[in-house]
Design an enzyme around this catalytic site. Structure first.
Site, PDB file in Angstrom:
ATOM      1  N   GLY A  38       0.833  -1.283  -0.083  1.00 46.53           N
ATOM      2  CA  GLY A  38       0.000  -0.097  -0.199  1.00 46.53           C
ATOM      3  C   GLY A  38       1.018   1.135  -0.064  1.00 46.53           C
ATOM      4  O   GLY A  38       0.571   2.252  -0.648  1.00 46.53           O
ATOM      5  N   ASP A  59      10.318  -7.255  -1.876  1.00 48.71           N
ATOM      6  CA  ASP A  59       9.005  -7.754  -1.290  1.00 48.71           C
ATOM      7  C   ASP A  59       9.063  -9.164  -1.553  1.00 48.71           C
ATOM      8  O   ASP A  59       9.158  -9.677  -2.546  1.00 48.71           O
ATOM      9  CB  ASP A  59       7.921  -7.072  -1.890  1.00 48.71           C
ATOM     10  N   ALA A 130       9.242  -5.869  13.421  1.00 50.26           N
ATOM     11  CA  ALA A 130      10.473  -6.627  13.175  1.00 50.26           C
ATOM     12  C   ALA A 130      11.149  -6.026  12.266  1.00 50.26           C
ATOM     13  O   ALA A 130      12.311  -5.808  12.038  1.00 50.26           O
ATOM     14  CB  ALA A 130      10.216  -8.106  13.309  1.00 50.26           C
ATOM     15  N   THR A 131      10.704  -6.099  10.846  1.00 50.26           N
ATOM     16  CA  THR A 131      11.376  -5.742   9.789  1.00 50.26           C
ATOM     17  C   THR A 131      11.793  -4.116   9.836  1.00 50.26           C
ATOM     18  O   THR A 131      12.627  -3.790   9.439  1.00 50.26           O
ATOM     19  CB  THR A 131      10.430  -5.855   8.550  1.00 50.26           C
ATOM     20  N   CYS A 170      16.657   7.804  15.930  1.00 47.23           N
ATOM     21  CA  CYS A 170      16.290   6.690  15.125  1.00 47.23           C
ATOM     22  C   CYS A 170      15.175   6.257  15.318  1.00 47.23           C
ATOM     23  O   CYS A 170      14.412   6.763  16.258  1.00 47.23           O
ATOM     24  CB  CYS A 170      17.376   5.597  15.199  1.00 47.23           C
ATOM     25  N   CYS A 173      14.596   5.106  18.937  1.00 45.96           N
ATOM     26  CA  CYS A 173      14.340   6.094  19.773  1.00 45.96           C
ATOM     27  C   CYS A 173      13.019   6.286  20.222  1.00 45.96           C
ATOM     28  O   CYS A 173      12.657   6.598  21.409  1.00 45.96           O
ATOM     29  CB  CYS A 173      15.301   7.326  19.496  1.00 45.96           C
ATOM     30  N   CYS A 186      -3.161  -5.284   8.658  1.00 48.04           N
ATOM     31  CA  CYS A 186      -4.398  -4.846   7.788  1.00 48.04           C
ATOM     32  C   CYS A 186      -5.326  -5.948   7.600  1.00 48.04           C
ATOM     33  O   CYS A 186      -6.491  -5.724   7.461  1.00 48.04           O
ATOM     34  CB  CYS A 186      -3.702  -4.402   6.333  1.00 48.04           C
ATOM     35  N   CYS A 246      21.258   3.505  18.285  1.00 44.94           N
ATOM     36  CA  CYS A 246      21.880   4.652  17.753  1.00 44.94           C
ATOM     37  C   CYS A 246      23.034   5.347  18.844  1.00 44.94           C
ATOM     38  O   CYS A 246      23.909   6.279  18.412  1.00 44.94           O
ATOM     39  CB  CYS A 246      21.184   5.643  16.993  1.00 44.94           C
TER      40      CYS A 246
HETATM   41 ZN   LIG Z   1      17.923   5.513  18.422  1.00 46.82          ZN
END
Ligand SMILES: [Zn+2]
Length: 251
Positions: A38, A59, A130-131, A170, A173, A186, A246
């Site tokens: 999407g 993908d 996770a991704t 990041c 954070c 979805c 980070c």
């Molecule tokens: Zn961070």
């Protein structure tokens, strides 16, 4: 640029902030789009139409009938085909001038690190935490700007995480990796079709500006969209000094 390119990109070249120089930056750039659903559909289509010279689409899913309500890079006749490949065909129909690589694979940390290192900007158009965290870790490690978008039901959000300055937050954070966020997919929650277009197009806009070094980015701000009331909220987001991703990577 040849005559045909000067015509194709003339409405960009007319803009003082872009001009020939900005357009040439786009033609020389490489964008990595993770997720061809999407958000990835409109994001990648605008990157392609705007002339980003190299686009890599990742993908591992196939086009499903339930995707077509909002994933506008795909068509009814491509149900069952690879999403990355389907989107590649759409992008090349819009702009045969560019190079589009379709990766029909689920990427692990090592693969992401290699892909991100080779890109100038990364667009996270995925739908699971996770991704998202894996993409963020790779972007922080390689110091590559990350344009992150998300949409569920009638709600959207977008931000830019830019580890190049050493001052901006990041993704982790804001959304710590150890925190148990519920993945609201979805498939179970539903999503209002045009909102992925709104947020995906904005991801393309931020990515193009980053590539051309035009204007200011959303780094340090999170925009949240309430699509039912059609209201945007902008909140300032800062670095977490103890962020495990980070804090040690940048100054
Ligand atoms: Zn961070």
């Amino acid at each position: 640029m040849n005559d045909s390119q000067l015509l194709r990109y003339s409405r960009h070249i007319l803009l003082d902030e872009i001009g020939i120089e900005g357009q040439q930056k786009l033609l020389a750039a490489h964008a990595l789009v993770i997720g061809a659903g999407g958000l990835g559909s409109p994001a990648a289509m605008y990157l392609a139409s705007a002339g980003v010279g190299r686009i890599t689409l990742v993908d591992n899913d196939t086009v499903d009938l339930t995707n077509l309500q909002r994933q506008i890079a795909h068509t009814t006749e491509r149900v069952g085909q690879s999403k990355a490949e389907s989107a590649r065909l759409t992008l090349l129909q819009i702009n045969p001038d560019i190079t589009v690589t379709a990766l029909n694979e689920r990427v692990d940390d090592a693969r992401l690190a290699a892909l991100v290192a080779d890109a100038d900007v990364v667009l996270d158009c995925t739908d699971n935490f996770a991704t998202r965290h894996a993409v963020n870790r790779a972007c922080v490690a390689a110091r590559k700007p990350l344009v992150s978008g998300a949409v569920i039901r009638f709600d959207g959000q977008i931000s830019v995480f830019d580890p190049r300055s050493g001052e901006q937050p990041c993704y982790s954070c804001l959304f710590p990796q150890d925190q148990q966020f519920e993945d609201v997919a979805c498939s179970t929650m539903g999503v209002f079709a045009p909102l992925v277009g709104v947020v995906g197009a904005m991801q393309a806009a931020e990515a193009l500006k980053l590539l051309m070094e035009v204007g200011g980015s959303l780094a340090g701000r999170l925009l949240m969209l309430d699509g039912l009331r059609m209201e945007w909220t902008s909140i300032a987001v800062g670095r977490n000094g103890a962020c495990p991703v980070c804090a040690t990577k940048t100054k």
